[in-house]
Structures are given as structure tokens and as C-alpha cells.
Design a protein around this motif. Structure first.
Motif, PDB file in Angstrom:
ATOM      1  N   THR A 140      26.123 -10.130  42.985  1.00 61.19           N
ATOM      2  CA  THR A 140      25.194 -11.145  42.497  1.00 61.19           C
ATOM      3  C   THR A 140      24.643 -12.001  43.633  1.00 61.19           C
ATOM      4  OG1 THR A 140      26.679 -13.013  41.973  1.00 61.19           O
ATOM      5  CG2 THR A 140      26.457 -11.259  40.306  1.00 61.19           C
ATOM      6  N   ILE A 146      28.194 -14.971  35.636  1.00 61.38           N
ATOM      7  CA  ILE A 146      27.095 -14.152  35.145  1.00 61.38           C
ATOM      8  C   ILE A 146      27.194 -13.860  33.654  1.00 61.38           C
ATOM      9  CG2 ILE A 146      28.162 -11.928  35.711  1.00 61.38           C
ATOM     10  CD1 ILE A 146      25.289 -11.070  36.642  1.00 61.38           C
ATOM     11  N   GLU A 157      20.137 -12.704  38.994  1.00 52.20           N
ATOM     12  CA  GLU A 157      21.305 -12.685  39.880  1.00 52.20           C
ATOM     13  C   GLU A 157      21.555 -11.274  40.432  1.00 52.20           C
ATOM     14  OE1 GLU A 157      23.817 -15.002  40.999  1.00 52.20           O
ATOM     15  OE2 GLU A 157      22.088 -16.288  40.619  1.00 52.20           O
TER      16      GLU A 157
END
Length: 267
Positions: A140, A146, A157
Motif C-alpha cells: 500500500t 486498508i 492505496e
């Protein structure tokens, strides 16, 4: 790296550990479930390290695609003789260099899942990892939680880190590993596939090294939990991990196990 340079870097690592000035790592959710086993594979031969050898620039691997493997891979084949040591890529580049050097002296190959903002700050590390015979992937862009993000932010991301990797190496990396979690949600798996990653990489052994428990504790946790096919979660940027790596690799050798890249483990 000369013997003097190596001692200097390891002194820096020891000093950083004592001061507690280490990079923060993941805080994964733990799970006792295990994923299906996958096909066995032979590991690599140790990396040649002749002093006068020319610089190597191996091609960056595209995302690993292995038909028959699950969308989220937690471990490799249990009937082989290989394991994968995977490192969340962030932190002091001197500690990263020291860890890569220890792996290479032992003939081990590792997988580094790099955070995009770390690559922005340390762009040379991408090429350094690949030139050492190791594997590079995506962890990411900013190491946010996330699984808690809405779809558009979560995709950003993944895709922004993929863009950094492509710019630096020509590939988006072999693997995607979600940040701040051991396992991805269905949404994250779908977004990773949309970004170009057929599989999400999880793990079955958590070293807990991000908590900086010290090298003996990291060594003990890894060697107590590891078995053939294991994928181990570790971190760059932690002095205790650098110090723990040589005895971990010695322990693997005594058990007849070898450390290979994740792609070599599962394909």
C-alpha cells in the motif's frame, strides 16, 4: 559491504534498538485458520557473491499468477523443504541494507512488500532489493488500515504504490499484501485483482517483531511457529530483526529448510 562497514551498520542497529527509535510496523489481526496447501516447488541455489562480480540488474517480476492457488495465500506446500521470509518494507535504509546483507551472506532470498511512501523517500531501495536476488511487492501507499477504507480510497492505496513500483522497476511487483491486517476483506481482494494482482499475500507465522521484543524473542517466535511451507511476517527497520535473522537462518538450516522468495515457494 566491508567487515568494517558491516560492524558499523550493526552498531547503528543496536543503538537504534536501545533508544527505541525504530519504524512502526503492522498491527495485524491474528487468526488460527489455515489456508489450503499448494504445490511443492524447488528453491533457488544460493546467490553468488564474488567480490569482483559485475553489478547485476535482474528484471523485476510481474505479479505472480499461479492457477489453482487461492485468492489469498497464507502458506505454501507443507511437504517441501522451503519457507518464505516476507518483510514489510519501511524504515531506516541502513537497517534494511544490514538485513539484506545478512540474508545474502547466508544464501537466502526474501520477499519485501514495500510501502509506497517509503519508496518515495528511498527510491534506490527498490533496485537494491532486486539486485540482491530478492522479490519486491506492494504493501500500500501509506500503510493505512486498508480494510476500513471505502473502496475508492482503498484502491488508491493499492494503485499508487503499484505506480511507484512500476516507475522504479518496470513492474508493479510480484505480490500485494494489505496493510494493518493479516487477512484481506473480499473488497480488498477484488480491488487488488483490479490493480493487477491475481493473489493477495497473507502469512501463517507472525514474528511480532514490530513490537520490538528483542532479537532472542523474535528468533524464538519464528522458529517455534515455522514449518515447511510457512510464510513468515517480519519487518525492515527494526534492529532486533536484523540481529535475529542469522540465528533464524541457522535454525532453518538445521531443520533442512531453506528461505526462498514467495514465488519460488508456491510455483
Amino acid at each position: 559491504m566491508t567487515s568494517l562497514d558491516r560492524r558499523s551498520v550493526l552498531r547503528v542497529a543496536a543503538s537504534a534498538a536501545a533508544a527505541g527509535a525504530l519504524a512502526s510496523g503492522c498491527d495485524p489481526k491474528r487468526s488460527a485458520d489455515s489456508a489450503p496447501s499448494v504445490r511443492a516447488a524447488d528453491g533457488p541455489s544460493p546467490r553468488a557473491t564474488g567480490r569482483s562480480a559485475p553489478a547485476r540488474h535482474p528484471a523485476a517480476r510481474p505479479p505472480t499468477r499461479a492457477p489453482g492457488l487461492p485468492a489469498e495465500i497464507e502458506h505454501g506446500p507443507r511437504d517441501g523443504h522451503a519457507v518464505a521470509l516476507t518483510f514489510h518494507g519501511r524504515g531506516d535504509p541502513k537497517l534494511a541494507e544490514a538485513l539484506l546483507g545478512e540474508a545474502e551472506r547466508a544464501g537466502a532470498r526474501i520477499t519485501v512488500l514495500a510501502v509506497g511512501d517509503w519508496l518515495d523517500a528511498q527510491p534506490a531501495m527498490a533496485r537494491r532489493i532486486l539486485d540482491g536476488g530478492h522479490e519486491l511487492g506492494n504493501h500500500t501507499m501509506h500503510h493505512r488500515n486498508i480494510c476500513a477504507l471505502p473502496a475508492d480510497a482503498a484502491y488508491a492505496e493499492i494503485s499508487q504504490c503499484a505506480d511507484r513500483l512500476r516507475k522504479l522497476t518496470g513492474s508493479i511487483g510480484s505480490w500485494f499484501r494489505p496493510s494493518q491486517t493479516q487477512r484481506a476483506t473480499g473488497q480488498v481482494i477484488r480491488l487488488a485483482r483490479r490493480a493487477g494482482y491475481p493473489h493477495v499475500l497473507s502469512y501463517d507465522v507472525d514474528s511480532l517483531d514490530a513490537n520490538d521484543p528483542g532479537a532472542p524473542a523474535v528468533q524464538r517466535t519464528v522458529l517455534d511457529g515455522i514449518r515447511p511451507g510457512s510464510v513468515v511476517s517480519l519487518h525492515l527497520g527494526h534492529a532486533g530483526t536484523v540481529a535475529a535473522l542469522p540465528p533464524i537462518l541457522d535454525g532453518l538450516r538445521r531443520r533442512g529448510l531453506r528461505a526462498v522468495t514467495t514465488t519460488e515457494l508456491v510455483t
